[in-house]
Design an enzyme around this catalytic site. Structure first.
Site, PDB file in Angstrom:
ATOM      1  N   GLY A   1      48.578  37.060  34.352  1.00  0.00           N
ATOM      2  CA  GLY A   1      49.111  38.307  34.951  1.00  0.00           C
ATOM      3  C   GLY A   1      50.500  38.073  35.106  1.00  0.00           C
ATOM      4  N   SER A   2      51.114  39.201  35.652  1.00  0.00           N
ATOM      5  CA  SER A   2      52.502  39.032  36.412  1.00  0.00           C
ATOM      6  C   SER A   2      52.787  40.381  36.891  1.00  0.00           C
ATOM      7  CB  SER A   2      53.562  38.879  35.271  1.00  0.00           C
ATOM      8  OG  SER A   2      53.247  37.449  34.642  1.00  0.00           O
ATOM      9  N   ASN A   3      53.758  40.372  37.785  1.00  0.00           N
ATOM     10  CA  ASN A   3      54.572  41.757  38.306  1.00  0.00           C
ATOM     11  C   ASN A   3      55.822  41.557  37.742  1.00  0.00           C
ATOM     12  OD1 ASN A   3      51.933  42.317  39.698  1.00  0.00           O
ATOM     13  ND2 ASN A   3      52.477  40.874  41.449  1.00  0.00           N
TER      14      ASN A   3
ATOM     15  N   ASN B   1      50.731  44.499  34.322  1.00  0.00           N
ATOM     16  CA  ASN B   1      50.034  44.189  33.414  1.00  0.00           C
ATOM     17  C   ASN B   1      49.036  45.366  32.720  1.00  0.00           C
ATOM     18  OD1 ASN B   1      49.671  41.240  34.807  1.00  0.00           O
ATOM     19  ND2 ASN B   1      50.353  41.189  32.963  1.00  0.00           N
TER      20      ASN B   1
ATOM     21  N   ARG C   1      45.889  46.251  41.705  1.00  0.00           N
ATOM     22  CA  ARG C   1      47.120  45.298  41.629  1.00  0.00           C
ATOM     23  C   ARG C   1      48.263  46.265  41.273  1.00  0.00           C
ATOM     24  NH1 ARG C   1      49.909  41.902  38.311  1.00  0.00           N
ATOM     25  NH2 ARG C   1      47.913  41.564  36.888  1.00  0.00           N
TER      26      ARG C   1
END
Length: 818
Positions: free
Chosen positions: A216-218, A495, A524
């Site tokens: 995942g990522s932000n 995501n 998140r």
């Protein structure tokens, strides 16, 4: 330290000219001659970051390839062996013939063959950079010799110079993440009735969940309205592995007057995938839109390798593929297997689906990123863009982004988001049919439970729709129809799909393959949006609602978590004064864990007592309960209030055991089994291992609704050892008897801003730059991350020259004829 000479006078003069107003290079009617040598100057600054200076694309890629090999040669060598279908040749058949299956699956996918045939189809700049990178990698190998390699591959006969086609094959393979690369076991063992694997059929693994493959990522793009400096800002926070082939490598590439880009790339990838130049900054987050469609074929009753297609019957094609397998006595023995394909793509072993090939149907798939040769052209165009218009054109005209969202910000203060990834396009009729069958047909619904689209491969109406632009030519959704949003305050992605890139301007009405709109967001994603939207003295952007660079960096590692902010106070109120509870036949006093949670700061920081207690409490709940109302939340998701719902703690039952107190009791038992008290800190519990040394790591988990994600993720795609964990206490939280091991999560972390004087950035590479335990840069950034220390990026030439740890290295090699 002995230092090499500073950059050549020619390069310094070119740098000075490039930075002088009105000194744009004059256009030339004829291209410059190709230099006879690759030449680059590598300036290493603190933490081992290479700043590569060269006069042309081949030279700058040569320097980057050399620097990368110095730190991680073994990882790329391992992947090349895989792509050459030679794992069984050098490492034997593997457990359950895993290496044989991998080798044969890659032969059937044709990744290496595509690369060898397709290299000449790359743009001229991409060809030059791929050649240069391979040459730089090979030059370091020749200098280091077999004994100079890292411990994983020192002296190994399979570490060899690589070709540009082999390097390109690695890029094509990376493009298959989330599609064919996850289907290798099914490709390898797809045998029709009457065929043979040459061994007993192995247990078929369950399909992975293609909507959550663990990465995942932000990403935040901050526009002028929310930037204290009035220009664009960016947060990059990819959550990638800390081990293996999907790590990121930090570098800075400069060609005076042509290229000046800083950031990170995946192992062995030329250029910069996440980073910034003088005009644009960008990051990527994994998009879980489908990258492939599975087709169910109705077979000809007279032959299992013929299938109905409309009014006709088609033949599958087959190839007898052979790999060499190392035997115990050191000899090589060939293994041959006949592999099959439909006109869509490779056949799949469908035993796992409950419908083996012998049942009158067979399964095949088409991959949106098969032979995606546009990857490098895509990122070259992005890295050289001089503003948002050119940056957007790179997505529209090249369309090489394989499986990620893009979040960006410009020097002028524009914030832009797009899901420009490769998404199959089917007709409206086929889409309506699939949406209906997704709800009414057991098999279609079952596949969708894993995020896999199942279509009728015997119906031509379910073919992908071909269009006229770069995407349409591959049967993909055209870029102009992809979700995208331009704003002057902010855009983001964490995501979840495109719908809430900004909460005040939901993106709706897009192709259903991009994901359900007006649907509950992950905890998140909600934490991201809350931090972006809040304006208060305690908020991420402060009382004035505009971010400074320091506030952006602090937000990344503040270790807040959404579910804590929503319900912890109610949990503490519920357990205060509660008596003992019985968990699995054992009486547990919830008083100590309740006291710990009441005193906790709410942050998953190293010195905050109570963080592990909260994690283990949430670990008693299924993930679905953390996304919508049910076992934990009382108020359900409301699409009119998507950031703040669901919320409120579910009330206690009128009679019987209180599930909330039961969860606290179970959490207390789990902590005790791990040797942790109820008021343990993350500093005591959560750790990374660097060459056997335990380093405390702060951070949250995805299921908690944090931003700074830290996790354990088992093995990786290399054959090298990885961080193994001890006896697991709680599988959902990865708690072991030794605490929470970490080998993934926040990786290349960057906060940057454009200023009137140019870009300014802070970064940290959490697992450090080098894979060599003898290097000072093996753990220096891991220690810095543990302490929440950032490094100032040296982007301007004067800042590079002023670095107290500066080491300059001149590298060159003869340029081989293509």
């Amino acid at each position: 330290m002995t230092r090499a000479p500073l950059p050549s006078a020619l390069l310094l003069a070119a740098l000075a000219a490039a930075s002088s107003p009105g000194c744009e290079p004059e256009p030339s009617e004829t291209p410059p001659p190709v230099p006879e040598r690759y030449e680059a100057t590598i300036r290493y600054t603190g933490y081992g970051v290479p700043h590569v200076l060269a006069e042309d694309l081949g030279g700058v890629a040569f320097g980057q390839g050399y620097a990368f090999a110095r730190d991680h040669a073994c990882i790329l060598a391992d992947q090349v062996v895989k792509l050459r279908s030679e794992r069984a040749r050098f490492f034997g058949p593997g457990d359950g013939d895993a290496h044989v299956d991998s080798d044969l699956a890659y032969l059937n996918l044709g990744v290496m063959a595509y690369a060898e045939q397709g290299f000449s189809q790359l743009g001229a700049d991409a060809q030059e950079m791929v050649r240069g990178y391979a040459a730089g990698y090979n030059h370091w190998l020749s200098e280091a010799g077999a004994g100079g390699l890292g411990p994983e591959c020192a002296g190994a006969e399979w570490v060899r110079p690589i070709t540009e086609a082999e390097l390109l094959a690695w890029y094509l393979d990376l493009g298959l993440y989330g599609s064919a690369a996850e289907l290798l076991p099914y490709v390898a063992t797809a045998i029709p009735p009457g065929g043979s694997l040459g061994r007993p059929a192995p247990p078929r693994p369950p399909l992975p969940d293609f909507r959550d493959l663990g990465i995942g990522s932000n990403g935040w793009g901050i526009g002028a309205e929310r930037s204290a400096g009035g220009r664009g800002m960016l947060v990059a926070n990819p959550h990638f592995p800390w081990e293996g082939e999907l790590k990121l490598y930090e570098s800075h590439l400069t060609i005076p007057g042509r290229l000046d880009v800083y950031g990170a790339s995946l192992m062995g990838v030329v250029g910069v995938l996440i980073g910034f130049n003088e005009a644009m900054a960008w990051t990527h987050t994994v998009s879980y839109a489908p990258r492939f469609t599975v087709y169910m074929l109705t077979l000809d009753p007279s032959s299992p390798t013929r299938y109905a297609y409309g009014d006709e019957v088609r033949d599958m094609t087959s190839r007898a593929l052979t790999v060499q397998v190392l035997q115990d006595d050191g000899t090589l023995q060939p293994v041959t297997r006949t592999m099959w394909r439909s006109h869509y793509g490779p056949m799949l072993d469908s035993t796992t689906f409950g419908l083996p090939w012998s049942s009158g149907v067979a399964f095949t798939f088409r991959d949106a990123n098969e032979n995606n040769l546009a990857l490098i052209d895509q990122w070259i165009a992005m890295a050289t863009s001089t503003g948002l218009e050119e940056f957007q054109a790179a997505h529209r005209d090249v369309h090489g982004v394989p499986w990620v969202h893009t979040t960006s910000a410009s020097r002028e203060g524009e914030a832009w988001y797009a899901d420009g990834s490769a998404v199959p396009r089917i007709s409206e009729t086929a889409m309506a049919d699939w949406l209906d069958r997704r709800e009414t047909d057991f098999l279609t619904s079952s596949f969708w439970g894993y995020g896999v689209v199942l279509l009728d491969g015997s119906d031509p109406a379910h073919e992908w729709v071909v269009g006229s632009d770069a995407a349409g030519a591959r049967g993909l959704v055209p870029f102009d129809e992809a979700p995208q949003l331009l704003r002057s305050d902010f855009v983001h992605n964490a995501n979840d799909n495109h719908w809430l890139a900004h909460p005040e301007e939901p993106l709706e009405g897009y192709d259903p393959f991009y994901g359900d709109e007006r649907s509950a967001r992950s905890p998140r994603d909600r934490m991201n949006l809350r931090m972006l939207a809040e304006v208060s003295p305690e908020g991420a952007s402060g009382a004035d609602g505009t971010f400074t660079l320091e506030e952006l960096a602090a937000a990344v590692v503040n270790n807040r978590s959404m579910i804590e902010e929503l319900v912890r106070s109610e949990v503490v109120a519920r357990c205060g004064g509660a008596g003992p509870v019985t968990v699995s036949g054992q009486e547990v006093d919830v008083g100590p864990i309740c006291t710990a949670l009441g005193a906790w700061s709410g942050r998953m920081d190293l010195d905050a007592p109570g963080g592990p207690a909260w994690r283990e409490f949430l670990g008693r709940y299924e993930y679905d309960a953390l996304v919508d109302a049910g076992d934990l939340f009382a108020e359900p998701f409301d699409p009119q209030d998507p950031v703040e719902t669901p919320r409120g703690l579910v009330p206690a039952p009128l009679e019987g055991d209180d599930p909330v107190l039961q969860a606290l009791g179970a959490a207390a038992l789990a902590l005790a089994e791990a040797g942790l008290p109820p008021d343990a800190t993350m500093g005591e519990a959560q750790y990374a291992l660097k060459d056997g040394v335990r380093i405390p790591i702060h951070g949250t988990q995805h299921r908690e609704g944090g931003f700074n994600i830290i996790r354990y993720e088992g093995g990786n795609g290399t054959l090298y050892p990885y961080m193994e964990r001890s006896q697991v206490v709680t599988s959902r939280t990865s708690l072991t008897v030794d605490g929470y091991p970490v080998n993934g999560g926040s990786s290349f972390v960057m906060a940057m801003e454009f200023t009137d004087d140019g870009p300014r950035a802070l970064t940290v590479l959490t697992y450090s730059q080098s894979g060599d335990p003898s290097s000072p840069h093996f753990d220096d950034q891991t220690l810095a991350f543990s302490d929440k220390r950032w490094k100032d990026v040296r982007f301007a030439e004067e800042d590079i020259a002023a670095d107290p740890e500066l080491e300059v290295l001149e590298v060159s090699a003869v340029r081989e004829d293509p």
